[in-house]
Design an enzyme around this catalytic site. Structure first.
Site, PDB file in Angstrom:
ATOM      1  N   ASP A   1       0.717  -1.195  -0.106  1.00 18.97           N
ATOM      2  CA  ASP A   1       0.017  -0.049  -0.025  1.00 18.97           C
ATOM      3  C   ASP A   1       0.678   1.140  -0.266  1.00 18.97           C
ATOM      4  OD1 ASP A   1      -3.188   0.458   1.362  1.00 18.97           O
ATOM      5  OD2 ASP A   1      -2.049   1.872   0.130  1.00 18.97           O
ATOM      6  N   TRP A   2       0.351   2.387  -0.285  1.00 14.37           N
ATOM      7  CA  TRP A   2       0.776   3.501  -0.167  1.00 14.37           C
ATOM      8  C   TRP A   2       2.033   3.714   0.848  1.00 14.37           C
ATOM      9  CZ3 TRP A   2      -0.485   7.780  -3.899  1.00 14.37           C
ATOM     10  CH2 TRP A   2       0.216   9.209  -3.667  1.00 14.37           C
TER      11      TRP A   2
END
Ligand code: GLC
Length: 718
Positions: A264-265
């Site tokens: 994820d980011w």
């Protein structure tokens, strides 16, 4: 390009080129208008010198910029490996559909499939090839802002709707230029964040993981999803991003996933604040060893892997595995044959907000809305004078969170929807949090001139979604004040509720004669609300997440265990049982609940012998009658309760459902085949099977009502 050619290409790649393929940056680094390198993007190192070898980008894009970026990129990329464009198309690209929690209330996989199909056609026309969707995190805590992105509290629905979206995005031919590769997320257990606070700690027992939280991810992968995204959270102490048990043992070894695994980011470098990595190099090593193949929006891999691979040559093999998955994905999308995938500004112009897409969004919104209460007020008619009041009376912000590419200016407001259907309506828009005395006086005047009061109330869009956790999940004080003032007028009150989560509605239910839950209904929201309140459409939505009386009850969900002192069985016991002293035990509105404009009646269950075995399923049947006055859709739901099992089992668990359309006076026989497999669960040995013995089988309109019979599983031996 076949596997051999991909392996030959990998052999030509330098180590840095491999690491580049495993790095994802935003389109802002390619000067896409409106996309800016903020936050983590601004802290990324050495990107400018590596941007011609990164494997993929995410963020703002259109057909023109995609064509430009891909052309420039291929001119600079030594081996001519095409760039991959990813995005968050979650419930629509430009034509925005209801938020996923709303879509799930349609209880119709075709609605999810069609939403994904339209989303893919529009986003692919703009140049995207991958979407970070479906999110199939099971949720039981409406304080968490991302419940709006989930399909609710039931693992059967989560798995079916996640699979349906994968099919809609990908179809059966990912080489078609109007498809998107689906990325399932967030693996795993993100919806169980402690206290409903985003990114927070997750602790789940193996049995809870295997029986409730993991099956939806697996079912979405079985539908063919080509990517998986690791979650931000720790799972039992180990961040998912570095969780080898989760990413290798479960995902690769047990499930045989052969697609691409993305972080994820910023999650790779977040291993440092998580406290399991002392440096970027540590974070890179742990993530790579766990199996993260694309690092989203940090540069730990670029910064540290060259040296780490020198020190630990065995890591080179991890690079090759990762790059092979990434290049295979590009091959599956046809990018080696056509890096532009037929994208053109003309096709983009033709597809975006196509009338057929808006029509699909309107239909989806109607099927997603849930009528929670109706004391003979709805449907309305055109002779009535309506007072439409509140923050959502004439408000285009109906798209909800995760509609990053949608434009509220394309949305239809409730006022516009009602006017276009010929209703006599005067409106007064208010703020969602502070309603001045002067505005309240205007409301009173408007109410005095009207026959029916429509209060369009709700949350602000940004009060849910990512990082949208709220401890108080009621309506703002001033909206309740407006409701009480309206109630004092003694005229029928219809509340239309806009929200991204279950809201505390006890006071609303006390004063309103009707409550229509509109969620965040998307671009066609105003039309859909008008379709329902005018009776053009008969509401059929059913809740997929429980609505508590009070946030103090959380977690509150239908498929809870009995406990040793279940309150509903100890009715004579005043104190010593599982209960609250100050609020009811159950939800205000339960899972599966929803009303329509018709009454549906159920006959008795015909379960034949009531006996089944692993080789001999049981056929059960029930009659359902539409007592009118409108044609309508009823979702007939089948639940079981395993009375005696190796572990305590839920008091209700959904095992099947069917939607039937009936005209007034019409009766249908609804048949189900109950197999032993539907009665199974993961035992303490983590093996899935059903226990011979008695089960309560319940069939009805929701998780609280219905008729039941006892059925018996004679043997689970095939
Ligand atoms: C976000 C979300 C994830 C999304 C990703 C890319 O932080 O957690 O769901 O797909 O970053 O925007």
């Amino acid at each position: 390009m076949n596997t051999t050619q991909i392996e030959a290409l990998i052999k030509q790649m330098t180590r840095m080129e491999k690491i580049g393929q495993m790095t994802q940056i935003t389109t802002s680094f390619f000067n896409v208008d409106g996309a800016k390198a903020t936050g983590t993007a601004s802290r990324m190192k050495d990107v400018e010198q590596h941007k011609w070898i990164v494997g993929s980008v995410l963020g703002k894009l259109d057909a023109k910029s995609m064509l430009r970026i891909q052309r420039d990129y291929l001119q600079h990329n030594r081996l001519g490996i095409p760039l991959l464009f990813m995005t968050d198309v979650v419930h629509g690209y430009k034509t925005i559909f209801p938020v996923p929690l709303a879509l799930s209330c349609s209880w119709n996989p075709d609605v999810l499939r069609r939403t994904a199909r339209v989303s893919a056609v529009e986003a692919a026309a703009a140049g995207f090839q991958v979407t970070f969707s479906p999110m199939v995190d099971l949720v039981r805590d409406p304080r968490w802002g991302r419940v709006m992105e989930s399909f609710g509290e039931d693992r059967l629905l989560l798995g079916q709707f996640g699979a349906a979206m994968v099919e809609g995005y990908q179809t059966d031919d990912l080489q078609q230029s109007d498809t998107l590769a689906a990325c399932v997320k967030h693996f795993a257990g993100y919806g169980a964040a402690e206290g409903g606070k985003d990114y927070n700690t997750v602790d789940l027992s193996p049995l809870s993981l295997y029986n409730d939280y993991l099956p939806p991810y697996q079912q979405a992968l079985q539908a063919g999803a080509r990517l998986m995204m690791a979650a931000f959270n720790t799972l039992n102490g180990v961040p998912a991003t570095a969780n080898t048990w989760l990413l290798q043992h479960i995902l690769r070894e047990q499930w045989g996933f052969d697609g691409t695994l993305i972080s994820d980011w910023g999650a790779v470098k977040e291993l440092i604040p998580h406290g399991v990595a002392a440096s970027s190099a540590d974070a890179a090593r742990l993530s790579l060893q766990a199996g993260i193949e694309i690092e989203m929006m940090t540069t730990a891999y670029i910064e540290a892997l060259p040296e780490l691979c020198e020190q630990h040559p065995e890591l080179e093999q991890k690079l090759d595995e990762a790059v092979k998955h990434i290049l295979q994905l590009k091959q599956e999308l046809g990018l080696f044959d056509d890096p532009y995938r037929g994208v053109s500004e003309a096709r983009e112009q033709e597809m975006i907000l196509h009338p057929n897409h808006r029509h699909a969004a309107r239909e989806a919104a109607v099927q997603s809305m849930v009528l929670l209460k109706n004391q003979q007020v709805l449907p309305l008619n055109s002779t009535q004078k309506l007072a439409l009041i509140g923050p959502y009376a004439d408000n285009r912000h109906l798209l909800g969170p995760w509609s990053v590419d949608g434009d509220p200016q394309h949305a239809v407001t409730v006022l516009e929807g009602l006017q276009q259907q010929g209703m006599q309506v005067q409106s007064l828009s208010t703020d969602d949090s502070h309603i001045e005395e002067e505005v309240l006086h205007q409301a009173i005047e408007l109410i005095q001139q009207s026959d029916v009061i429509l209060l369009a109330l709700g949350e602000r869009e940004e009060w849910s979604g990512e990082a949208g956790s709220r401890a108080h999940i009621g309506l703002p004080h001033d909206q309740l004040k407006l409701l009480r003032i309206a109630a004092a007028a003694g005229k029928p009150i219809v509340v239309v509720l806009f929200a991204g989560r279950p809201i505390e509605l006890e006071e609303v239910a006390r004063y309103a004669d009707a409550i229509l839950l509109a969620w965040f209904p998307g671009t066609e929201g105003g039309h859909a609300v008008a379709d329902i309140v005018t009776g053009r459409c008969n509401p059929s939505g059913r809740l997929t997440m429980s609505f508590p009386y009070h946030s103090g009850q959380i977690p509150v969900h239908y498929n809870h265990l009995n406990t040793g002192r279940p309150a509903h069985l100890l009715t004579q016991e005043k104190r010593y049982k599982t209960q609250y002293l100050d609020v009811p035990n159950e939800a205000l509105y339960p899972f599966g609940y929803g009303l329509g404009y018709s009454e549906f009646g159920y006959g008795n269950i015909d379960a034949g012998t009531g006996e089944l075995s692993a080789n001999c399923p049981l056929h059960v049947s029930i009659s359902v009658t539409n007592h009118g006055p409108y044609a309508g859709c009823e979702t007939v739901q089948v639940y079981i309760h395993d009375r005696v099992a190796e572990i305590a089992r839920p008091v209700r668990e959904l095992i099947a459902y069917e939607q039937i359309q009936l005209n007034p006076g019409e009766t249908a026989q609804v048949d189900y085949t109950i197999s032993a497999d539907m009665l199974g669960y993961y035992h303490t040995d983590l093996q899935y099977r059903a226990d011979p013995g008695e089960f309560e089988l319940i069939i009805g309109p929701d998780s609280r009502h219905g008729s039941s019979v006892t059925i018996r599983l004679l043997s689970n031996e095939t």
